[in-house]
Motif scaffolding. Structure first.
Motif, PDB file in Angstrom:
ATOM      1  N   ARG A  34       0.673  -1.208  -0.096  1.00 21.42           N
ATOM      2  CA  ARG A  34       0.079  -0.012   0.045  1.00 21.42           C
ATOM      3  C   ARG A  34       0.960   1.166   0.047  1.00 21.42           C
ATOM      4  O   ARG A  34       0.627   2.191  -0.743  1.00 21.42           O
ATOM      5  N   ALA A  35       1.755   1.395   0.846  1.00 20.16           N
ATOM      6  CA  ALA A  35       2.641   2.479   0.877  1.00 20.16           C
ATOM      7  C   ALA A  35       3.487   2.734  -0.306  1.00 20.16           C
ATOM      8  O   ALA A  35       3.801   3.717  -0.909  1.00 20.16           O
ATOM      9  N   ALA A  36       3.732   1.608  -1.173  1.00 18.28           N
ATOM     10  CA  ALA A  36       4.775   1.699  -2.156  1.00 18.28           C
ATOM     11  C   ALA A  36       3.719   2.213  -3.533  1.00 18.28           C
ATOM     12  O   ALA A  36       4.066   3.102  -4.237  1.00 18.28           O
ATOM     13  N   VAL A  37       2.670   1.610  -3.609  1.00 23.28           N
ATOM     14  CA  VAL A  37       1.491   2.197  -4.582  1.00 23.28           C
ATOM     15  C   VAL A  37       1.146   3.650  -4.144  1.00 23.28           C
ATOM     16  O   VAL A  37       1.336   4.574  -5.188  1.00 23.28           O
ATOM     17  N   LYS A  38       0.920   4.262  -3.108  1.00 22.13           N
ATOM     18  CA  LYS A  38       0.776   5.712  -2.728  1.00 22.13           C
ATOM     19  C   LYS A  38       1.961   6.194  -3.115  1.00 22.13           C
ATOM     20  O   LYS A  38       1.845   7.454  -3.700  1.00 22.13           O
ATOM     21  N   LEU A  39       3.131   5.699  -2.721  1.00 16.76           N
ATOM     22  CA  LEU A  39       4.469   6.640  -3.110  1.00 16.76           C
ATOM     23  C   LEU A  39       4.397   6.720  -4.749  1.00 16.76           C
ATOM     24  O   LEU A  39       4.799   7.878  -4.999  1.00 16.76           O
TER      25      LEU A  39
ATOM     26  N   ILE B 198      10.761  -0.465  -2.653  1.00 16.61           N
ATOM     27  CA  ILE B 198      10.098  -0.297  -1.248  1.00 16.61           C
ATOM     28  C   ILE B 198       8.953  -1.625  -1.376  1.00 16.61           C
ATOM     29  O   ILE B 198       8.865  -2.123  -0.268  1.00 16.61           O
ATOM     30  N   SER B 199       8.364  -1.917  -2.385  1.00 14.24           N
ATOM     31  CA  SER B 199       7.368  -2.851  -2.578  1.00 14.24           C
ATOM     32  C   SER B 199       8.025  -4.258  -2.039  1.00 14.24           C
ATOM     33  O   SER B 199       7.281  -5.148  -1.687  1.00 14.24           O
ATOM     34  N   GLY B 200       9.233  -4.582  -2.385  1.00 15.55           N
ATOM     35  CA  GLY B 200       9.782  -5.738  -2.291  1.00 15.55           C
ATOM     36  C   GLY B 200       9.550  -6.614  -3.549  1.00 15.55           C
ATOM     37  O   GLY B 200       9.837  -7.834  -3.539  1.00 15.55           O
ATOM     38  N   LEU B 201       8.700  -6.053  -4.639  1.00 16.54           N
ATOM     39  CA  LEU B 201       8.508  -7.050  -5.680  1.00 16.54           C
ATOM     40  C   LEU B 201       9.415  -6.708  -6.881  1.00 16.54           C
ATOM     41  O   LEU B 201      10.092  -5.765  -6.881  1.00 16.54           O
ATOM     42  N   ASP B 202       9.497  -7.636  -7.831  1.00 13.94           N
ATOM     43  CA  ASP B 202      10.189  -7.402  -8.988  1.00 13.94           C
ATOM     44  C   ASP B 202       9.422  -6.349  -9.950  1.00 13.94           C
ATOM     45  O   ASP B 202       8.209  -6.010  -9.695  1.00 13.94           O
ATOM     46  N   TYR B 203      10.257  -5.601 -10.713  1.00 12.20           N
ATOM     47  CA  TYR B 203       9.566  -4.796 -11.730  1.00 12.20           C
ATOM     48  C   TYR B 203       8.279  -5.135 -12.223  1.00 12.20           C
ATOM     49  O   TYR B 203       7.268  -4.301 -12.158  1.00 12.20           O
ATOM     50  N   ASP B 204       8.402  -6.169 -12.922  1.00 15.70           N
ATOM     51  CA  ASP B 204       6.952  -6.720 -13.762  1.00 15.70           C
ATOM     52  C   ASP B 204       6.039  -6.959 -12.677  1.00 15.70           C
ATOM     53  O   ASP B 204       4.816  -6.617 -13.187  1.00 15.70           O
ATOM     54  N   ASP B 205       6.400  -7.481 -11.593  1.00 17.11           N
ATOM     55  CA  ASP B 205       5.047  -7.661 -10.523  1.00 17.11           C
ATOM     56  C   ASP B 205       4.585  -6.506  -9.997  1.00 17.11           C
ATOM     57  O   ASP B 205       3.364  -6.245  -9.753  1.00 17.11           O
TER      58      ASP B 205
ATOM     59  N   LEU C 141       0.201  -2.107 -10.047  1.00 19.58           N
ATOM     60  CA  LEU C 141      -0.378  -0.954 -10.564  1.00 19.58           C
ATOM     61  C   LEU C 141      -1.537  -1.091 -11.333  1.00 19.58           C
ATOM     62  O   LEU C 141      -2.454  -0.263 -11.219  1.00 19.58           O
ATOM     63  N   ARG C 142      -1.296  -2.118 -12.315  1.00 24.87           N
ATOM     64  CA  ARG C 142      -2.535  -2.257 -13.198  1.00 24.87           C
ATOM     65  C   ARG C 142      -3.729  -2.704 -12.247  1.00 24.87           C
ATOM     66  O   ARG C 142      -4.743  -2.185 -12.665  1.00 24.87           O
ATOM     67  N   LYS C 143      -3.492  -3.600 -11.523  1.00 26.42           N
ATOM     68  CA  LYS C 143      -4.559  -3.876 -10.934  1.00 26.42           C
ATOM     69  C   LYS C 143      -5.180  -2.875  -9.926  1.00 26.42           C
ATOM     70  O   LYS C 143      -6.457  -3.033  -9.858  1.00 26.42           O
TER      71      LYS C 143
END
Length: 73
Positions: free
Chosen positions: A34-39, A52-59, A64-66
């Protein structure tokens, strides 16, 4: 492009990201995501938000698409 034009473009992009985002979906995310998306919504800095999300770029792009957050790169 002058500084004022860049600032106007950035503010417009931020406004669009805020308006189109699915805030109900975003609020249901775990705190770190949530913090990463808001950022990303506020800054447009996809690399920092992805880190910050801890996900790889594609994930992170898929998240963000979702969340219906537009990404223009």
């Amino acid at each position: 492009m002058q500084d004022s034009e860049v600032l106007e473009w950035e503010e417009e992009a931020r406004r669009i990201r805020r308006e189109r985002a699915d805030w109900q979906f975003i609020s249901s995310l775990p705190p770190r995501l949530r913090a990463a998306v808001k950022l990303f919504i506020e800054t447009g800095d996809i690399r920092l938000a992805q880190s910050i999300s801890g996900l790889d770029y594609d994930d992170f792009r898929e998240l963000l698409r979702k969340a219906r957050v537009p990404v223009v790169l």
